[in-house]
Motif scaffolding. Structure first.
Motif, PDB file in Angstrom:
ATOM      1  N   VAL A 149       0.880  -1.172   0.000  1.00 31.48           N
ATOM      2  CA  VAL A 149       0.000   0.000   0.000  1.00 31.48           C
ATOM      3  C   VAL A 149       0.917   1.220   0.000  1.00 31.48           C
ATOM      4  CG1 VAL A 149      -1.838   1.228   1.197  1.00 31.48           C
ATOM      5  CG2 VAL A 149      -1.757  -1.279   1.298  1.00 31.48           C
ATOM      6  N   VAL A 150       0.948   1.910  -1.132  1.00 31.21           N
ATOM      7  CA  VAL A 150       1.840   3.061  -1.253  1.00 31.21           C
ATOM      8  C   VAL A 150       1.160   4.353  -0.825  1.00 31.21           C
ATOM      9  CG1 VAL A 150       3.364   2.005  -2.961  1.00 31.21           C
ATOM     10  CG2 VAL A 150       1.386   3.322  -3.731  1.00 31.21           C
ATOM     11  N   GLY A 151      -0.162   4.322  -0.684  1.00 32.94           N
ATOM     12  CA  GLY A 151      -0.882   5.491  -0.209  1.00 32.94           C
ATOM     13  C   GLY A 151      -2.374   5.272  -0.201  1.00 32.94           C
ATOM     14  N   SER A 152      -3.065   6.148   0.508  1.00 27.54           N
ATOM     15  CA  SER A 152      -4.524   6.083   0.555  1.00 27.54           C
ATOM     16  C   SER A 152      -5.075   7.476   0.795  1.00 27.54           C
ATOM     17  CB  SER A 152      -4.992   5.123   1.646  1.00 27.54           C
ATOM     18  OG  SER A 152      -4.570   5.563   2.914  1.00 27.54           O
ATOM     19  N   VAL A 153      -6.319   7.658   0.373  1.00 32.14           N
ATOM     20  CA  VAL A 153      -7.006   8.940   0.509  1.00 32.14           C
ATOM     21  C   VAL A 153      -8.415   8.625   1.006  1.00 32.14           C
ATOM     22  CG1 VAL A 153      -7.870  10.936  -0.776  1.00 32.14           C
ATOM     23  CG2 VAL A 153      -5.689   9.904  -1.415  1.00 32.14           C
ATOM     24  N   PRO A 154      -8.902   9.346   2.023  1.00 32.94           N
ATOM     25  CA  PRO A 154     -10.264   9.095   2.492  1.00 32.94           C
ATOM     26  C   PRO A 154     -11.278   9.217   1.357  1.00 32.94           C
ATOM     27  CG  PRO A 154      -9.125  10.545   4.014  1.00 32.94           C
ATOM     28  CD  PRO A 154      -8.240  10.399   2.801  1.00 32.94           C
ATOM     29  N   SER A 155     -12.238   8.294   1.366  1.00 38.31           N
ATOM     30  CA  SER A 155     -13.277   8.270   0.345  1.00 38.31           C
ATOM     31  C   SER A 155     -14.578   7.765   0.958  1.00 38.31           C
ATOM     32  CB  SER A 155     -12.843   7.370  -0.820  1.00 38.31           C
ATOM     33  OG  SER A 155     -13.840   7.334  -1.799  1.00 38.31           O
ATOM     34  N   PRO A 156     -15.140   8.534   1.896  1.00 40.62           N
ATOM     35  CA  PRO A 156     -16.382   8.091   2.543  1.00 40.62           C
ATOM     36  C   PRO A 156     -17.471   7.822   1.514  1.00 40.62           C
ATOM     37  CG  PRO A 156     -15.500  10.046   3.617  1.00 40.62           C
ATOM     38  CD  PRO A 156     -14.699   9.829   2.363  1.00 40.62           C
ATOM     39  N   GLY A 157     -18.127   6.687   1.654  1.00 42.57           N
ATOM     40  CA  GLY A 157     -19.183   6.334   0.712  1.00 42.57           C
ATOM     41  C   GLY A 157     -18.693   6.040  -0.684  1.00 42.57           C
ATOM     42  N   ASN A 158     -17.402   5.729  -0.813  1.00 38.14           N
ATOM     43  CA  ASN A 158     -16.796   5.462  -2.128  1.00 38.14           C
ATOM     44  C   ASN A 158     -17.005   6.612  -3.106  1.00 38.14           C
ATOM     45  OD1 ASN A 158     -15.782   3.051  -1.243  1.00 38.14           O
ATOM     46  ND2 ASN A 158     -17.281   1.788  -2.291  1.00 38.14           N
ATOM     47  N   VAL A 197      -7.318   3.440  -2.292  1.00 40.13           N
ATOM     48  CA  VAL A 197      -5.967   2.972  -1.995  1.00 40.13           C
ATOM     49  C   VAL A 197      -5.173   2.855  -3.284  1.00 40.13           C
ATOM     50  CG1 VAL A 197      -6.518   1.786   0.155  1.00 40.13           C
ATOM     51  CG2 VAL A 197      -6.703   0.546  -1.992  1.00 40.13           C
ATOM     52  N   VAL A 198      -3.895   3.119  -3.162  1.00 39.01           N
ATOM     53  CA  VAL A 198      -2.964   2.957  -4.272  1.00 39.01           C
ATOM     54  C   VAL A 198      -2.046   1.818  -3.861  1.00 39.01           C
ATOM     55  CG1 VAL A 198      -1.269   4.077  -5.753  1.00 39.01           C
ATOM     56  CG2 VAL A 198      -3.084   5.448  -4.698  1.00 39.01           C
ATOM     57  N   VAL A 199      -2.083   0.732  -4.642  1.00 40.08           N
ATOM     58  CA  VAL A 199      -1.386  -0.490  -4.259  1.00 40.08           C
ATOM     59  C   VAL A 199      -0.537  -1.042  -5.391  1.00 40.08           C
ATOM     60  CG1 VAL A 199      -3.165  -1.148  -2.572  1.00 40.08           C
ATOM     61  CG2 VAL A 199      -3.323  -1.986  -4.912  1.00 40.08           C
ATOM     62  N   VAL A 200       0.399  -1.900  -4.992  1.00 40.69           N
ATOM     63  CA  VAL A 200       1.207  -2.676  -5.926  1.00 40.69           C
ATOM     64  C   VAL A 200       1.113  -4.114  -5.444  1.00 40.69           C
ATOM     65  CG1 VAL A 200       3.516  -3.046  -6.868  1.00 40.69           C
ATOM     66  CG2 VAL A 200       2.774  -0.731  -6.285  1.00 40.69           C
ATOM     67  N   GLY A 201       0.942  -5.036  -6.360  1.00 41.60           N
ATOM     68  CA  GLY A 201       0.855  -6.445  -5.991  1.00 41.60           C
ATOM     69  C   GLY A 201      -0.233  -7.120  -6.786  1.00 41.60           C
ATOM     70  N   ALA A 202      -0.637  -8.205  -6.330  1.00 44.22           N
ATOM     71  CA  ALA A 202      -0.363  -8.916  -5.076  1.00 44.22           C
ATOM     72  C   ALA A 202       0.798  -9.888  -5.270  1.00 44.22           C
ATOM     73  CB  ALA A 202      -1.591  -9.686  -4.615  1.00 44.22           C
ATOM     74  N   TYR A 203       1.523 -10.071  -4.204  1.00 43.75           N
ATOM     75  CA  TYR A 203       2.671 -10.963  -4.202  1.00 43.75           C
ATOM     76  C   TYR A 203       2.331 -12.208  -3.391  1.00 43.75           C
ATOM     77  CZ  TYR A 203       5.031  -6.838  -5.927  1.00 43.75           C
ATOM     78  OH  TYR A 203       5.388  -5.759  -6.680  1.00 43.75           O
ATOM     79  N   GLY A 204       2.710 -13.354  -3.911  1.00 39.39           N
ATOM     80  CA  GLY A 204       2.417 -14.623  -3.262  1.00 39.39           C
ATOM     81  C   GLY A 204       3.287 -14.894  -2.056  1.00 39.39           C
ATOM     82  N   SER A 205       4.435 -14.233  -1.974  1.00 42.14           N
ATOM     83  CA  SER A 205       5.309 -14.453  -0.825  1.00 42.14           C
ATOM     84  C   SER A 205       5.626 -13.123  -0.167  1.00 42.14           C
ATOM     85  CB  SER A 205       6.600 -15.156  -1.238  1.00 42.14           C
ATOM     86  OG  SER A 205       7.537 -14.249  -1.749  1.00 42.14           O
ATOM     87  N   LYS A 206       5.733 -13.157   1.138  1.00 40.05           N
ATOM     88  CA  LYS A 206       6.067 -11.947   1.888  1.00 40.05           C
ATOM     89  C   LYS A 206       7.479 -11.477   1.551  1.00 40.05           C
ATOM     90  CE  LYS A 206       5.802  -9.789   6.404  1.00 40.05           C
ATOM     91  NZ  LYS A 206       7.062  -9.103   6.410  1.00 40.05           N
TER      92      LYS A 206
END
Length: 110
Positions: free
Chosen positions: A24-33, A74-83
């Motif tokens: 998760v590289v960042g997030s911004v509030p988004s009430p009610g989408n 949310v701004v994400v990268v992935g998903a990765y199968g291994s930690k």
């Protein structure tokens, strides 16, 4: 500007799934989408910063991810199968976005 619902993955390694470890590289509030002009600009800035570090992020509502708190874009990268691989991507992300973190979960998509 937002690519909601369109998954693109980091070139780093095995990001090929909608389940696993997310950076998760960042997030911004988004009430009610709700997407506002301000939230769109903020998410765009986060995504640009992630790309400067060689990552290929995507954005969507946190409610579409299991184990993520609802109410955010949310701004994400992935998903990765291994930690271990996710940790490598996290280290790269932190070069440009020091508050990046890992979260395990599944992406429900559209």
């Amino acid at each position: 500007m937002l690519s909601l619902g369109v998954v693109s993955f980091c070139n780093l390694a095995e990001a090929q799934s909608d389940r696993g470890w997310w950076v998760v590289v960042g997030s911004v509030p988004s009430p009610g989408n709700a997407i506002t002009a301000a939230s769109e600009v903020a998410v765009g800035r986060i995504a640009v910063a992630a790309r400067r570090c060689g990552l290929d992020p995507f954005e969507d509502f946190s409610s579409k991810f299991s184990n993520f708190k609802a109410g955010y874009l949310v701004v994400v990268v992935g998903a990765y199968g291994s930690k271990a691989v996710a940790d490598q991507a996290l280290a790269k992300a932190k070069e440009c976005l020091p508050d990046a973190y890992l979260k395990q979960g599944s992406y429900a998509g559209d």
